[in-house]
Write a protein that holds these residues in place. Structure first.
Motif, PDB file in Angstrom:
ATOM      1  N   LYS A  38       0.839  -1.203   0.000  1.00  0.00           N
ATOM      2  CA  LYS A  38       0.000   0.000   0.000  1.00  0.00           C
ATOM      3  C   LYS A  38       0.876   1.256   0.000  1.00  0.00           C
ATOM      4  O   LYS A  38       0.573   2.235  -0.675  1.00  0.00           O
ATOM      5  N   SER A  40       3.823   1.548  -1.292  1.00  0.00           N
ATOM      6  CA  SER A  40       4.361   1.679  -2.642  1.00  0.00           C
ATOM      7  C   SER A  40       3.339   2.328  -3.569  1.00  0.00           C
ATOM      8  O   SER A  40       3.683   3.193  -4.378  1.00  0.00           O
ATOM      9  N   ASN A  41       2.076   1.936  -3.442  1.00  0.00           N
ATOM     10  CA  ASN A  41       1.023   2.522  -4.264  1.00  0.00           C
ATOM     11  C   ASN A  41       0.814   3.993  -3.922  1.00  0.00           C
ATOM     12  O   ASN A  41       0.651   4.828  -4.814  1.00  0.00           O
ATOM     13  N   SER A  44       4.151   5.848  -5.281  1.00  0.00           N
ATOM     14  CA  SER A  44       4.439   5.869  -6.715  1.00  0.00           C
ATOM     15  C   SER A  44       3.212   5.961  -7.607  1.00  0.00           C
ATOM     16  O   SER A  44       3.341   6.246  -8.783  1.00  0.00           O
ATOM     17  N   GLY A  45       2.066   5.660  -7.055  1.00  0.00           N
ATOM     18  CA  GLY A  45       0.897   5.557  -7.905  1.00  0.00           C
ATOM     19  C   GLY A  45      -0.122   6.646  -7.695  1.00  0.00           C
ATOM     20  O   GLY A  45       0.154   7.714  -7.149  1.00  0.00           O
ATOM     21  N   PRO A  47      -3.630   6.487  -5.982  1.00  0.00           N
ATOM     22  CA  PRO A  47      -4.580   5.629  -5.277  1.00  0.00           C
ATOM     23  C   PRO A  47      -6.011   5.920  -5.720  1.00  0.00           C
ATOM     24  O   PRO A  47      -6.379   7.070  -5.958  1.00  0.00           O
TER      25      PRO A  47
END
Length: 108
Positions: A38, A40-41, A44-45, A47
């Motif tokens: 989570k 990492s998301n 880098s992402g 959500p």
């Protein structure tokens, strides 16, 4: 296309936090345990969702506001769908009543 940009990494970098693991430890010190996946998301992402209570802890740790993390991008928002103008009461409408077949008239 959501129209909202997630800026956690930038907000952290502005506070000299360069690694997700460092932020993860700081969040844990405030009681927010986040799994590595989570984190990492979040780091880098983009959500799909975030709990408001988690957002509050992240903001407290980074000493920022939600608007520092969630930036609205108006040019990426869906545009309104044009609708046909509403007809005034009493104007002809596209709805035509249909007679009901197979029913008998009520008794007199």
């Amino acid at each position: 296309m959501t129209g909202i940009k997630w800026n956690l990494r930038l907000a952290a970098a502005q506070r000299d936090i360069w690694k997700a693991s460092h932020l993860q430890r700081m969040l844990a010190e405030r009681g927010l345990e986040i799994s590595s996946g989570k984190m990492s998301n979040l780091w880098s992402g983009q959500p799909a969702s975030i709990k408001l209570s988690d957002l509050a802890v992240i903001c407290a740790v980074l000493n920022c506001t939600p608007s520092d993390l969630l930036v609205v991008e108006p040019d990426k928002l869906p545009q309104p769908i044009p609708h046909a103008p509403a007809k005034a009461v009493g104007q002809d409408s596209d709805v035509t009543p249909r007679p009901r077949s197979g029913r008998t008239l009520p008794p007199r």
